[in-house]
Design an enzyme around this catalytic site. Structure first.
Site, PDB file in Angstrom:
ATOM      1  CG  ASP A  73      97.563  41.756  23.367  1.00 37.32           C
ATOM      2  OD1 ASP A  73      98.309  42.198  24.245  1.00 37.32           O
ATOM      3  OD2 ASP A  73      97.780  41.923  22.147  1.00 37.32           O
ATOM      4  CE  LYS A  84     100.819  42.942  22.716  1.00 30.36           C
ATOM      5  NZ  LYS A  84     100.163  43.017  21.415  1.00 30.36           N
ATOM      6  CB  CYS A 113      99.307  39.509  19.836  1.00 31.80           C
ATOM      7  SG  CYS A 113      98.641  40.980  19.038  1.00 31.80           S
TER       8      CYS A 113
HETATM    9  N1  TIU Z   1      96.325  40.616  20.264  1.00 35.19           N
HETATM   10  C1  TIU Z   1      96.148  40.314  18.974  1.00 35.19           C
HETATM   11  O1  TIU Z   1      96.307  39.194  18.536  1.00 35.19           O
HETATM   12  N2  TIU Z   1      95.692  41.342  18.144  1.00 35.19           N
HETATM   13  C2  TIU Z   1      94.995  41.148  17.002  1.00 35.19           C
HETATM   14  O2  TIU Z   1      94.678  42.102  16.287  1.00 35.19           O
HETATM   15  N3  TIU Z   1      94.653  39.870  16.684  1.00 35.19           N
HETATM   16  C3  TIU Z   1      93.855  39.430  15.686  1.00 35.19           C
HETATM   17  O3  TIU Z   1      93.766  38.225  15.489  1.00 35.19           O
HETATM   18  N4  TIU Z   1      93.179  40.309  14.957  1.00 35.19           N
END
Ligand code: TIU
Length: 233
Positions: A28, A133, A166
């Site tokens: 991500d 995802k 994540c």
């Molecule tokens: N990729 C991921 O960690 N998504 C989130 O929403 N992370 C947060 O820390 N908000």
């Protein structure tokens, strides 16, 4: 095929892996999390906290690409009609501008929008796999497990954001499926320094209950000391 194992200094003890059966996973690294105007900022976070991982991650990507490792990128996000987004996720946070709403980088966390895509510095190259995802974990409602099985992958070098959300969810999902995970502490980032610390400690506690933790420098030293993967499985 003969197994060729490398060892890297890690916590709670050395991590051993076969380069042919190891993939780098970059979680991500999207504009929506690391640039102003995205989902991360809408949640009230200081996105600059995450940007320190970009440089070391560029180095790891370059070295693992050069040595021929499998590279997989993930993106958290949803279809434009939001049919793959639970209403509870949309409602969470009572945000005035949340998932699906128009932000400065397009609709927030929507596939195809500028904010949803991976940052320029870490763009996927060539035939590298990109897994879209809908959840926090990279295995939930995706074909990631199937892809890894088809390539004979058993070990994952885990990087990306955020460490306690994540990254941690994905490591837990991977561990339960039998993958061995090595998390690179300087290539994973959190908006909260204390969460960074504890999320890494949670992975490696109790004899490595979810996996191992090391630094990018230690992994790169191990990779350089070994040979190139020499073609995928
Ligand atoms: N990729 C991921 O960690 N998504 C989130 O929403 N992370 C947060 O820390 N908000």
């Amino acid at each position: 095929m003969t197994e060729h194992r490398l060892s890297v200094d890690a916590e709670p003890y050395e991590f051993e892996f076969d380069p042919k059966r190891t993939a780098l996973i970059v979680i991500d690294m999207q504009r929506d999390f690391v640039e102003p105007g995205g989902f991360g900022e809408q949640l009230g976070n200081d996105v600059s906290q995450l940007r320190r991982v970009i440089k070391p991650l560029q180095n790891v990507l370059a070295a693992m690409r050069k040595a021929g490792y499998t590279v997989i990128h993930t993106r958290e996000g949803h279809r434009p009609d939001l049919s793959d987004c639970p209403p509870s996720k949309i409602a969470r946070g009572r945000l005035s501008c949340g998932i699906g709403d128009a932000g400065p980088m397009g609709r927030i966390l929507i596939r195809g929008e500028k904010g949803h895509d991976i940052i320029e510095e870490l763009k996927p190259e060539g035939d590298e796999t990109v897994v879209d995802k809908p959840g926090k974990g990279a295995f939930f409602a995706t074909d990631l497990d199937f892809i890894l099985q088809n390539r004979g992958i058993g070990s994952l070098v885990v990087t990306g954001v955020t460490t306690e959300v994540c990254v941690n969810t994905t490591v837990r999902e991977a561990n339960d499926r039998g993958y061995e995970c090595l998390v690179l502490e300087d290539c994973v980032g959190s908006y909260f320094p204390e969460f960074q610390d504890y999320a890494l400690r949670m992975v490696k506690a109790q004899g490595g209950i979810f996996g191992w933790v090391t630094s990018s420098a230690k992994l790169l030293a191990a990779i350089e000391a070994g040979q190139s993967v020499g073609g995928r499985v």
